[in-house]
Design a protein around this motif. Structure first.
Motif, PDB file in Angstrom:
ATOM      1  N   LEU A  21       0.814  -1.214   0.000  1.00  0.00           N
ATOM      2  CA  LEU A  21       0.000   0.000   0.000  1.00  0.00           C
ATOM      3  C   LEU A  21       0.848   1.265   0.000  1.00  0.00           C
ATOM      4  O   LEU A  21       0.441   2.290  -0.559  1.00  0.00           O
ATOM      5  N   THR A  22       2.025   1.206   0.602  1.00  0.00           N
ATOM      6  CA  THR A  22       2.915   2.372   0.596  1.00  0.00           C
ATOM      7  C   THR A  22       3.392   2.661  -0.819  1.00  0.00           C
ATOM      8  O   THR A  22       3.356   3.807  -1.287  1.00  0.00           O
ATOM      9  N   ARG A  23       3.834   1.620  -1.501  1.00  0.00           N
ATOM     10  CA  ARG A  23       4.261   1.794  -2.895  1.00  0.00           C
ATOM     11  C   ARG A  23       3.082   2.189  -3.781  1.00  0.00           C
ATOM     12  O   ARG A  23       3.224   3.017  -4.691  1.00  0.00           O
ATOM     13  N   LEU A  24       1.920   1.615  -3.518  1.00  0.00           N
ATOM     14  CA  LEU A  24       0.737   1.919  -4.315  1.00  0.00           C
ATOM     15  C   LEU A  24       0.435   3.420  -4.284  1.00  0.00           C
ATOM     16  O   LEU A  24       0.275   4.060  -5.327  1.00  0.00           O
ATOM     17  N   ALA A  25       0.352   3.977  -3.083  1.00  0.00           N
ATOM     18  CA  ALA A  25       0.047   5.398  -2.951  1.00  0.00           C
ATOM     19  C   ALA A  25       1.131   6.260  -3.585  1.00  0.00           C
ATOM     20  O   ALA A  25       0.840   7.245  -4.278  1.00  0.00           O
ATOM     21  N   ASP A  88      -2.093  -3.363 -13.132  1.00  0.00           N
ATOM     22  CA  ASP A  88      -2.025  -4.720 -12.598  1.00  0.00           C
ATOM     23  C   ASP A  88      -2.480  -4.772 -11.139  1.00  0.00           C
ATOM     24  O   ASP A  88      -3.171  -5.724 -10.722  1.00  0.00           O
ATOM     25  N   GLN A  89      -2.101  -3.766 -10.361  1.00  0.00           N
ATOM     26  CA  GLN A  89      -2.541  -3.723  -8.966  1.00  0.00           C
ATOM     27  C   GLN A  89      -4.047  -3.516  -8.885  1.00  0.00           C
ATOM     28  O   GLN A  89      -4.715  -4.082  -8.005  1.00  0.00           O
ATOM     29  N   GLY A  90      -4.588  -2.718  -9.809  1.00  0.00           N
ATOM     30  CA  GLY A  90      -6.031  -2.526  -9.849  1.00  0.00           C
ATOM     31  C   GLY A  90      -6.761  -3.835 -10.075  1.00  0.00           C
ATOM     32  O   GLY A  90      -7.803  -4.098  -9.469  1.00  0.00           O
ATOM     33  N   ALA A  91      -6.202  -4.683 -10.946  1.00  0.00           N
ATOM     34  CA  ALA A  91      -6.809  -5.988 -11.206  1.00  0.00           C
ATOM     35  C   ALA A  91      -6.769  -6.855  -9.952  1.00  0.00           C
ATOM     36  O   ALA A  91      -7.731  -7.575  -9.650  1.00  0.00           O
ATOM     37  N   ARG A  92      -5.676  -6.800  -9.217  1.00  0.00           N
ATOM     38  CA  ARG A  92      -5.562  -7.584  -7.987  1.00  0.00           C
ATOM     39  C   ARG A  92      -6.534  -7.084  -6.928  1.00  0.00           C
ATOM     40  O   ARG A  92      -7.160  -7.860  -6.213  1.00  0.00           O
ATOM     41  N   ILE A  93      -6.676  -5.768  -6.830  1.00  0.00           N
ATOM     42  CA  ILE A  93      -7.613  -5.194  -5.868  1.00  0.00           C
ATOM     43  C   ILE A  93      -9.038  -5.608  -6.221  1.00  0.00           C
ATOM     44  O   ILE A  93      -9.820  -6.015  -5.352  1.00  0.00           O
ATOM     45  N   LEU A 156      -8.216   3.222  -5.947  1.00  0.00           N
ATOM     46  CA  LEU A 156      -7.085   2.311  -6.109  1.00  0.00           C
ATOM     47  C   LEU A 156      -5.775   2.862  -5.570  1.00  0.00           C
ATOM     48  O   LEU A 156      -4.743   2.214  -5.675  1.00  0.00           O
ATOM     49  N   ASP A 157      -5.792   4.059  -4.977  1.00  0.00           N
ATOM     50  CA  ASP A 157      -4.564   4.615  -4.406  1.00  0.00           C
ATOM     51  C   ASP A 157      -4.415   4.261  -2.928  1.00  0.00           C
ATOM     52  O   ASP A 157      -3.308   4.261  -2.390  1.00  0.00           O
ATOM     53  N   GLU A 158      -5.537   3.959  -2.279  1.00  0.00           N
ATOM     54  CA  GLU A 158      -5.542   3.525  -0.881  1.00  0.00           C
ATOM     55  C   GLU A 158      -6.903   2.897  -0.593  1.00  0.00           C
ATOM     56  O   GLU A 158      -7.872   3.148  -1.331  1.00  0.00           O
ATOM     57  N   PRO A 159      -7.014   2.081   0.460  1.00  0.00           N
ATOM     58  CA  PRO A 159      -8.283   1.414   0.741  1.00  0.00           C
ATOM     59  C   PRO A 159      -9.352   2.393   1.228  1.00  0.00           C
ATOM     60  O   PRO A 159      -9.514   2.639   2.426  1.00  0.00           O
TER      61      PRO A 159
END
Length: 216
Positions: A21-25, A88-93, A156-159
């Motif tokens: 989540l840190t890398r995501l944001a 890709d992270q969006g697909a996983r989320i 998709l940037d944070e929960p």
């Protein structure tokens, strides 16, 4: 070399706990920092730094690693790698959300609509940072039957998420089924967020005609 910067490795698991989540944001911030109206800003003003390692360059945004590049690279190549990773992270989320909503208490005569591929395409097209899943009636119901229209808009940037849940028809007419601050939600992981959304949806549909609905 900054000891805090190491080569990035993507996790293979699709569960929410494995998402960094840190890398995501930071990656969403980095993408915005070098694109759109910021296209001509320098890396320095954008908070972008690089760290050269044997055979690779680690790119960070304000100290958080966001990409690993090979040798020399252009701004466009950096952008493309980051936005592809975010896709890709969006697909996983999205997978995490849909798995958690497998037993969502859908009212009779309604369905869940989740066109995830179309939602994710907007990440690549316009840097959209959200996906939406809807609940809607399967078909037109009798005038005296309540119909529920819901949208779970997950960022998709944070929960975090925004919920829209409305009722029309039935004995009480049209109404918003959410009250006060119920519309906005935050959590520590996407799995937790999915569970909270399901709970809030279940509570909201209990207000349809003043009685709980059964699961379809």
């Amino acid at each position: 070399m900054n000891a805090q910067i190491a080569l990035l490795q993507d996790q293979g698991r699709a569960d929410s706990a494995s998402i960094d989540l840190t890398r995501l944001a930071a990656t969403w911030k980095a993408v915005e920092a070098i694109s759109g109206e910021n296209l001509r800003r320098s890396y320095e003003k954008s908070g972008i730094t690089t760290c050269h390692t044997p055979g690779a360059v680690v790119v960070a945004h304000r100290g958080v690693p966001v990409a690993t590049m090979e040798g020399r690279f252009s701004r466009r190549e950096l952008f493309n790698q980051m936005i592809k990773w975010l896709h890709d992270q969006g697909a996983r989320i999205a997978e995490t959300l849909l798995e958690a909503w497998g037993d969502l208490p859908i009212p009779p005569g309604h369905e869940v609509v989740a066109d995830i591929p179309s939602e994710l395409r907007w990440i690549l097209a316009i840097r959209s940072n959200k996906v939406s899943v809807s609940v809607r009636p399967l078909r037109v119901r009798a005038v005296d039957q309540a119909r529920v229209h819901a949208e779970f808009r997950v960022f998709l940037d944070e929960p975090r998420a925004i919920l829209f849940i409305d009722r029309e028809g039935g004995s009480a007419g049209r109404a918003d089924l959410l009250e006060g601050k119920e519309r906005h939600m935050r959590a520590t992981t996407y799995q937790e967020l999915a569970g909270l959304i399901a709970q809030r949806f279940a509570r909201a549909i209990q207000r349809v005609d003043g009685r709980p609905e059964r699961t379809a």
